[in-house]
Design an enzyme around this catalytic site. Structure first.
Site, PDB file in Angstrom:
ATOM      1  N   GLY A 158       0.869  -1.172   0.000  1.00 25.92           N
ATOM      2  CA  GLY A 158       0.000   0.000   0.000  1.00 25.92           C
ATOM      3  C   GLY A 158       0.902   1.218   0.000  1.00 25.92           C
ATOM      4  O   GLY A 158       1.819   1.310   0.846  1.00 25.92           O
ATOM      5  N   ALA A 159       0.669   2.141  -0.947  1.00 25.23           N
ATOM      6  CA  ALA A 159       1.620   3.232  -1.178  1.00 25.23           C
ATOM      7  C   ALA A 159       2.034   3.990   0.101  1.00 25.23           C
ATOM      8  O   ALA A 159       3.231   4.121   0.382  1.00 25.23           O
ATOM      9  CB  ALA A 159       1.059   4.177  -2.240  1.00 25.23           C
ATOM     10  N   ASP A 198      -1.342   4.621  -6.503  1.00 27.24           N
ATOM     11  CA  ASP A 198       0.091   4.484  -6.252  1.00 27.24           C
ATOM     12  C   ASP A 198       0.885   5.638  -6.860  1.00 27.24           C
ATOM     13  O   ASP A 198       1.998   5.935  -6.421  1.00 27.24           O
ATOM     14  CB  ASP A 198       0.601   3.147  -6.786  1.00 27.24           C
ATOM     15  CG  ASP A 198       0.121   2.035  -5.874  1.00 27.24           C
ATOM     16  OD1 ASP A 198      -1.049   1.629  -5.998  1.00 27.24           O
ATOM     17  OD2 ASP A 198       0.900   1.607  -5.005  1.00 27.24           O
ATOM     18  N   ARG A 256      10.250  -1.421  -5.095  1.00 27.39           N
ATOM     19  CA  ARG A 256       9.025  -1.400  -5.907  1.00 27.39           C
ATOM     20  C   ARG A 256       8.990  -0.085  -6.685  1.00 27.39           C
ATOM     21  O   ARG A 256       9.181   0.985  -6.089  1.00 27.39           O
ATOM     22  CB  ARG A 256       7.772  -1.530  -5.017  1.00 27.39           C
ATOM     23  CG  ARG A 256       7.705  -2.881  -4.296  1.00 27.39           C
ATOM     24  CD  ARG A 256       6.342  -3.141  -3.711  1.00 27.39           C
ATOM     25  NE  ARG A 256       5.384  -3.507  -4.731  1.00 27.39           N
ATOM     26  CZ  ARG A 256       4.065  -3.609  -4.502  1.00 27.39           C
ATOM     27  NH1 ARG A 256       3.580  -3.348  -3.303  1.00 27.39           N
ATOM     28  NH2 ARG A 256       3.255  -3.966  -5.468  1.00 27.39           N
TER      29      ARG A 256
END
Ligand code: MRU
Length: 356
Positions: free
Chosen positions: A57-58, A247, A99
């Site tokens: 989750g960002a 995101d 990521r």
């Protein structure tokens, strides 16, 4: 460490143990079956936790990276600023590679980096103190930001509404409230009686494992559906609004979020259901002009072919394509809810104003 039974909402998604100099997270890959709290110390442990979605989750990735970088900075043994910064930068770049799509990762690491660069003439213990404060501030701000998004989001819906959400933009993706779930949590506290539909969210099932779990734990009326059922519930008139997280939001409003979000938004447009993207301004990237320029993470084939099954569910050797995010075109988005207000078309102007 497996914990005694209490609601998932009572645990911190991400926290810092300053005594032990460890990053402490819920291992989200074990949910909903086990609530397992894990402690991370080394660069590899922290990188892996982010890459393997133990923390995901960002906003939560941003907080974990900032706290993780603080932990790693504390392990650098030198009195020399030059040597300290060299190693610090190495750790920062390494964590940043975990990521690519969620801009909060580089955003939080850059905040920590700017601070260290502004303290060239300070002693290392003072730099560490400042870094700890900065990491804790990023977490505190996340909670306030989510709450503000919740208030703005709540102003867009009414009592008894049906709300559909995709993936997990909940408390587990942030430090409290979530982004897309913040209006739902605040509405629940105020007796709005929402009926929430949670897409299961193939392939990693964040909707089934995390959103359904946390909303159910809060006593919210939540119904789990497969990703391919959103058109059905919209056609049946059960959905009044879609709330999703993001995101990375490009300058023109194109939004990268969990794979499948653009399918939901396209269907919602057809059925005249408004689509709201809940976006902390830290997730708005004005340096990325549009969705074409967003780097979309592609993940291993095994997540689709076997990861959640007792046995492999696809033929050996099959070609697989597994992009973890997609880009929802800004024309499909009704509004982008930030902590500073709601952005509407033209997003190129409205996002710039709210980002300041
Ligand atoms: O791959 P994940 O689980 O990190 O993807 C999460 C999402 O796509 C969320 O919707 C997004 O990060 C927003 S979280 C508030």
């Amino acid at each position: 460490m497996i914990m005694e039974k209490k609601s998932i909402l009572e645990y911190e998604t991400v926290e810092l143990d300053t005594k032990e100099n460890e990053l402490v997270i819920i291992d989200q890959t074990k949910l909903p079956g086990n609530i397992e709290i894990i402690r991370l110390k080394t660069a590899e442990e922290i990188w892996n936790a982010i890459y393997l979605l133990k923390v995901r989750g960002a906003p939560a990735i941003g907080v974990a990276a900032a706290m993780g970088l603080y932990v790693l900075a504390g392990s650098i043994k030198t009195d020399s600023y030059v040597m300290f910064y060299e190693k610090f930068e190495e750790y920062k770049d390494y964590l940043n590679s975990a990521r690519p799509t969620a801009v909060n990762l580089s955003w939080a690491l850059s905040r920590m980096d700017r601070l260290v660069r502004s303290m060239k003439d300070s002693a290392i213990p003072d730099i560490l103190k400042a870094l700890e404060k900065e990491a804790q501030n990023i977490k505190k701000e996340d909670i306030a930001v989510c709450r503000a998004i919740g208030e703005y989001g709540l102003s867009l819906v009414k009592r008894g509404d049906g709300i559909l959400t995709h993936c997990n933009a909940g408390q587990l993706a942030t430090c409290k409230y979530g982004t897309a779930t913040a209006p739902i949590y605040l509405g629940h506290e105020r007796g709005y009686g929402f009926k929430v539909f949670a897409d299961e969210t193939r392939p990693l099932l964040q909707g089934a494992r995390l959103t359904a779990f946390e909303l159910q734990s809060a006593g919210i009326d939540v119904t789990l559906i497969c990703d391919n059922m959103s058109a059905t519930v919209m056609k049946q008139g059960k959905v009044n609004a879609v709330f999703v997280g993001c995101d990375r939001v490009a300058a023109n409003g194109d939004t990268a979020n969990k794979i499948g979000t653009s399918v939901v938004a396209t269907v919602a447009k057809y059925y005249n259901v408004p689509v709201y993207v809940c976006a902390p301004t830290s997730t708005i990237d004005l340096n990325t002009p549009d969705g074409e320029h967003i780097n979309i993470e592609v993940r291993p084939d095994s997540e689709i072919t076997e990861m959640w099954y007792k046995e492999r569910m696809a033929p050996e050797g099959i070609k697989v394509y597994n992009p973890a995010f997609d880009v929802t075109d800004h024309s499909l988005i009704t509004g982008i809810i930030t902590e500073n207000g709601i952005a509407y078309e033209p997003y190129t102007d409205s996002l710039r104003k709210l980002k300041q």
